[in-house]
Each structure stands twice: as C-alpha cells, then as structure tokens.
Design an enzyme around this catalytic site. Sequence first.
Site, mmCIF file in Angstrom:
data_model
loop_
_atom_site.group_PDB
_atom_site.id
_atom_site.type_symbol
_atom_site.label_atom_id
_atom_site.label_comp_id
_atom_site.label_asym_id
_atom_site.label_seq_id
_atom_site.Cartn_x
_atom_site.Cartn_y
_atom_site.Cartn_z
ATOM 1 N N HIS A 38 0.859 -1.192 -0.038
ATOM 2 C CA HIS A 38 0.066 0.170 0.293
ATOM 3 C C HIS A 38 0.698 1.207 -0.105
ATOM 4 C CE1 HIS A 38 -3.635 2.134 2.020
ATOM 5 N NE2 HIS A 38 -3.988 2.048 0.656
ATOM 6 N N LYS A 45 3.307 4.539 -0.844
ATOM 7 C CA LYS A 45 3.277 5.667 -2.158
ATOM 8 C C LYS A 45 4.599 6.378 -2.019
ATOM 9 C CE LYS A 45 -1.301 4.716 -1.431
ATOM 10 N NZ LYS A 45 -2.150 4.184 -0.480
ATOM 11 N N ASP A 97 15.087 12.360 -8.912
ATOM 12 C CA ASP A 97 16.735 12.380 -8.806
ATOM 13 C C ASP A 97 17.299 12.182 -7.487
ATOM 14 O OD1 ASP A 97 17.022 12.965 -11.590
ATOM 15 O OD2 ASP A 97 17.023 15.310 -11.483
ATOM 16 N N HIS A 142 -9.994 10.289 1.933
ATOM 17 C CA HIS A 142 -8.906 9.426 1.837
ATOM 18 C C HIS A 142 -7.494 9.892 2.677
ATOM 19 C CE1 HIS A 142 -6.246 6.648 -0.371
ATOM 20 N NE2 HIS A 142 -7.198 6.124 -0.453
ATOM 21 N N LYS A 192 -4.968 10.065 5.578
ATOM 22 C CA LYS A 192 -4.359 9.227 6.549
ATOM 23 C C LYS A 192 -3.655 10.047 7.399
ATOM 24 C CE LYS A 192 -4.739 5.901 2.827
ATOM 25 N NZ LYS A 192 -5.871 5.993 3.070
ATOM 26 N N ASP A 223 -0.774 15.872 20.578
ATOM 27 C CA ASP A 223 -0.491 16.946 21.452
ATOM 28 C C ASP A 223 -0.140 18.399 20.574
ATOM 29 O OD1 ASP A 223 -1.296 15.433 23.570
ATOM 30 O OD2 ASP A 223 0.958 15.094 24.246
#
Length: 478
Positions: A138, A140, A145, A374, A376, A381
């Site tokens: 999952h 990403k 470079d 979508h 996450k 604190d």
Amino acid sequence: MLPVDNTTTIDKALHPLLDAHPNQTGLVLLDSNLDAFTLRAITAKEAGRSLDLQYYIWNNDLTGNLLSYELLRAADRGVRIRLLLDDMNVSEDNVLATLEQHPNIEVRLYNPVYSRKSTLLKVSEMVYRGSRLNRRMHNKIWLADGRVSIVGGRNIGDEYFDAAKQTNFFDVDVLLLGDAVKDTQIIFDQFWNSIATVPLKELIKVKEEALSSLRQYIKDVDEDVIKIKNVYIERLRESSTVEAIFNNERPIYWTDDAHVYSDPPEKAYDLSKDKWIVNSLVPFWLDAKEQLILISPYFVPGEEGMKILKKLRSQDVGVGVVTNSLAATDVMVVHSGYAPYRIPLLEEGIKIYEFTPYQKVNKNLFGSSGASLHTKVFIVDHKTSFIGSFNFDPRSARLNTEMGVLFVHPALTKELIALYEYKVEKNNSYELFLEDGKLRWLDGTADPERIWKHDPEVGIFNRMILKVLSWLPIESQL
C-alpha cells in the site's frame, strides 16, 4: 541507487535550500489535489537522473496516462525510471506494461499472481496462495533525482487529482526535501530488491509494436487535445502553489525531527513482525498527554485499538476521530467493521465525525458531485504528526505494507489541525452522539439542523447490507 550530484535541473534548483539547511528535512503540505498532480508532473518533466516510483494503484485513466507519458518523455531524455507497483491493477493492456519495453524503464510487481493466462489457473493459485496474496503493498513514493520525494495517501488516478466524473477524494501528501528523502530512497530500494518483487516482463508479454503505437497515440493527443484534458490542464495552470514553493513565497517547514517509516517488504510473508510500522506508531499514540487526533477513511479500531483509546481516555486525553460516513465511503465492507464500535467509542467520550458525501468546496471539475475522505493523518498534542498510507484498521496493521512520514514541527502541525477542524465543520461532517443510548447523527448541512436516527443519506437496502456484513467474522481482513 544512483550517485547524487549537482548536475540536474532539480539539483541546481534545490542546492541553495539544502545548503542552507544541512541535515534537516523540508516539508510542504499538499492538501490540494491539483497541486499534488502538478508537482508530480513537474518533477517528472525536470528529472535528469532518476525517477523511483512506488504505488498501490496506477490507473489507466486521464491523469494516470498523463503521468505515464511524462515517464516516457523522461526515459527518452536518458532518465532511469524504476516503477514498483502492487499487482492489483496491472494487466497486459496497461500503458505501464507497454512503457516497460523502453530500455530506460523497468517495472516490477510486488507479490504478484503468476498464473495470468488461464482464469482457472489464476483462481487455483489464489486459492492455494490466498493467505499470502491477501497481503498487498500500500506504499506511495514519488522520488525524483534522489532529491525530492512525495509521500502520503494518494495513488495515481483521476479521483486523487480532482479529475473524476463521479467522486473525488480528499487526501493529503507531503513534499520532502533534504534528510528524510534518503529514508524514502532506502525504503524504495529495499522493496525493489526484495524477493517479494518480480520483473513485469517475466509475467506479462507485450506486443513488440506496442511502444511505437503508444508514441503515435501520444502524438495524436498532443496535436488534437481532447476537451477534458484542456479543462484539466487549464486548472493546473491556475495553481500558484508550485510557483510559490520554488519562489520561496510559500513556507517550507524545516526540522531536525522528521523520519519516513515503512513496513518491510517481508511483511508479504508474515515475517519481521518486530519491524512492522504499527510498532513504531503505537508509542507515539500512547505518549499523548492532551489530545490525539485521527483522520482515517477506513477506521476499524479492533480490540487492540480500543485498548489504546480507552487507556488514553482514562488519562483524560481528548480523542477526536474523522472517518467516512456510510454514504461517503467507497468500501462498505470496511464500514461494516467500523459500525459496531461507534457506540462503545462514544461511551468512552471519544468524539466521532463522519464525512458527508457532498462537500461545500468545489470538487466538480468535470461535473462530479461526490466526495470521499482518503486522508490518513494523526496528530499528538499539537506537535507530533504523521502523514502517510496507514489506516487505523487491522489490514494496515497486520496485512498490507504501509509507510508515512512522522515529524515534529508546530507550524506544519498547525496546518494539519486546521485541516482537521475544517473537516469536522458541520457543513462537512456529521457529528455522532448518543441519545438515551441510541446512536444519532447531527446534520449541519440541513437548515435547520437535522438529527438522523440512522446512517444519513443511505437507503434501507444499503443499511441492511451493512448490518449483515457486520455479522460476518471478517474484522481481521478489514
């Protein structure tokens, strides 16, 4: 990993910034879908050495193909391109399989199905290897470079970049410069060289003329741009964020405390459990003294998650959760795992907000009216934050490989808190509460405000399906 010098356009653009902030990480929040696309496209256009890309989904649609075309152009300039994909959406007719014919492009698949020619053999393999094939990558990463990377929640596809005709996602990525970029390079190389990955050319055979046909298609598109592409690119030109970043007009937040964490690729074999990312995140959740904010589109706390949240509440730590409503979610079965926890969570004093399916901001670039969460993110604190691919659910914890950046920076965390506060506004989310022990939804989108006694904006048939799904013993797979 190729040696990093100061010869490419990206090297030269970032050299002054990196020299001014040695051993630090620069972060820029990408909460705009258009900006997120633009930065990927620009870094692909300007890359002079390498593009290392790791994704769960790369769709064969408008934005997916636009970025694929940029990869081909970069490869023609001599840029080495390594593309690592989860084997969920890759097929013989995928543009990416065609690109793999280029000598400067290599595509590998994580934990693939080997039996691709026969449906019967494929089904047999999935039955035989079902437990392992249930473990997906999952992660990403967009890494150009070896200098600049983008990590977060977005896959490559229209719904992540405001180009879908039906529903678009609200998501966030973070642009990384400096020290933490090295973390993403190490993570990519670990996956790339893992025994869990297989070269695409060993699994899929593409016709020899496919690459030349693709080039002709690109030429035709360039000469006779379709209307939808014109509209989208015009909106991209209106984006000022990218220009602001490189002109020092938008702040880049620099910190000594930013690290990119990831599950190991061996998670596909249920190995290295002590190195799983959840073991790095739990201590930060438990360290909360005042507040824990969780933004997770798929939220299934499970027994272990409930223990963590209950412990925090026993210490008088405020907990706020934003997730999708049933009407907004794109995965009903996951919502069925979350639904039974709503009353116990509210009884603990945890605030729950569910994202509405329709938002007041403009998400209708091509006439789309739906919206789905979508993002996450978690915030501890008002100082420690995480942006990544990790959902607060059993699948992220135990099955899929996940990643994200954990950092300490008050100003950037303040941006994330503002994002949370925006998402929980009455026009954007339903606020859940208990009335005589019964679950209720406060709907601020109505005038006057409305109180729902069942999941809002959903018919009885879908509510019945949700109920039946919630009875199934599948929580560990959600």
